[in-house]
Design an enzyme around this catalytic site. Sequence first.
Site, PDB file in Angstrom:
ATOM      1  N   HIS A 276       0.887  -1.233   0.120  1.00 19.45           N
ATOM      2  CA  HIS A 276       0.124  -0.069  -0.074  1.00 19.45           C
ATOM      3  C   HIS A 276       0.855   1.242  -0.077  1.00 19.45           C
ATOM      4  CE1 HIS A 276       0.994  -1.504   3.966  1.00 19.45           C
ATOM      5  NE2 HIS A 276       1.378  -0.262   4.104  1.00 19.45           N
ATOM      6  N   CYS A 277       2.159   0.953  -0.144  1.00 19.28           N
ATOM      7  CA  CYS A 277       3.269   2.270  -0.194  1.00 19.28           C
ATOM      8  C   CYS A 277       3.745   2.608  -1.331  1.00 19.28           C
ATOM      9  CB  CYS A 277       4.173   2.076   1.081  1.00 19.28           C
ATOM     10  SG  CYS A 277       3.269   1.839   2.592  1.00 19.28           S
ATOM     11  N   ILE A 278       4.785   1.488  -1.489  1.00 17.22           N
ATOM     12  CA  ILE A 278       5.533   1.715  -2.856  1.00 17.22           C
ATOM     13  C   ILE A 278       4.850   1.901  -4.140  1.00 17.22           C
ATOM     14  CG2 ILE A 278       7.938   0.768  -3.794  1.00 17.22           C
ATOM     15  CD1 ILE A 278       7.934   1.916  -0.783  1.00 17.22           C
TER      16      ILE A 278
END
Length: 440
Positions: A276-278
Amino acid sequence: MTTSIKQTLLDQLRNRTARVGILGLGYVGLPLAAVFAEAGFHVMGIDPDPRKVETIRRGESHIQDVPGEQIARLVAAGKLEATTDFSALLETDAVSICVPTPLRKTGDPDLSFIINATDELAKYIHPGMVVVLESTTYPGTTREILLPKLGDEKGLKAGENFFLAFSPERVDPGRKDWTTINTPKVIGGITQDCSEVASVWYAQALKTVVPVSSAEVAEMAKLLENTFRMINIGLVNEMALMCDRLGVDVWEVIDAAATKPFGFMKFTPGPGLGGHCIPIDPLYLSWKLRALNYTARFIELASEINTNMPRYVVSKVQDALNEQGKPLKGSKLLVLGVAYKPDIDDLRESPALDVIGLLENKGAVVTYHDPYIPSLKHEGMTMTSAPDLMQAVRNVDCVVIITNHSNYDYPAILREARLIVDTRNALGSAGKNSPKVVRL
Ligand code: SAJ
């Protein structure tokens, strides 16, 4: 008069009488709530999800990194409470906003969670409050979206009678060495006084606070952190594509390069970019720059390479089966590991879902196994993890290793499988030397 507001708040923060509010009790908010409560603050956790609130009220934890006994102890001590009622913000002085910042289907940032949280907070904002946004977002969000709603529209002035800052979350779920309390925390305010007040607050609970001169610097620092990873992963994925054409073993190349003790950081190819970040944070940056007529070429190129990796994996599977005279269509395949990275149970943006979809679209019969994910929903269908791993390995035409969980018995899988496409070099040198293993 305004100096006394700042000084009064600083005193309340230093003597822990300031009442803390945490908006959003997910993988960022709950650990942060626990850390502030442990430091002696009264913490009110606020989340619209009643299940999260009920779990905390029962003295249990819904976040793997926060022990249930810690929640039980803090709740019993009256240091931690939880509610779905945003009006509890009336009784807070220091509020952190820890809500999701996903992408819309269009690929544009979805700021609805930040806007809803800010609109709720705006109903209860009062002089003498400090507000910190933790959700990863594009540079300018704090000043352009939160400041008008919490300041100008409420007759408050940031840096005088309320204080507003940004502090990027740096939570890596499952990590034990770097946690909320000991990971250095960058904090940048709308004004210098905002940076100071927010830094004093966080310094009461966290080991290392890194004040910077503005909210934009803090917002951009986070995006650099995660864009750095996304682009370097894109680089090694492209190295894999190039080595494939050159007939060179990319894994050996990377291991050799990684012997350089300085000026190099090892990344490894894979089936794509999950989490859910990179895959998401850098697109917040490129989206913002497009609005300023600038094309963030590195981000767009890396994103293109990374999102194409599932297709590349499918082509490797197709070629491997072809070598055995088997069409992909009708072949039985077992996808091994579907979480977005090893040893966790998080499926968000996992490339395994793309690989499964592409294989099924070409007529393959796909099953999966993942010890952390008993079932998953995929394109409207529900799939369940194969109940007997080794039986599944023996029964399929090809095993596709997508996520290299460390608790798999790789030698046994290598022994029993007819054919393996290993996208993570999970089999190591045994895989390199086996005629039935194809690697990226
Ligand atoms: N991946 C590769 N090759 C690599 C590294 C990762 O293909 O060399 C893939 C993973 O399989 C995964 C995706 O990229 O699908 C992201 O992996 P990640 O290791 O970056 O893990 P994340 O997404 O959990 O990233 C988080 C981030 N933490 C925060 O945003 C607070 C990141 O900044 C951390 O550096 C990272 O954890 C970490 O170091 O574990």
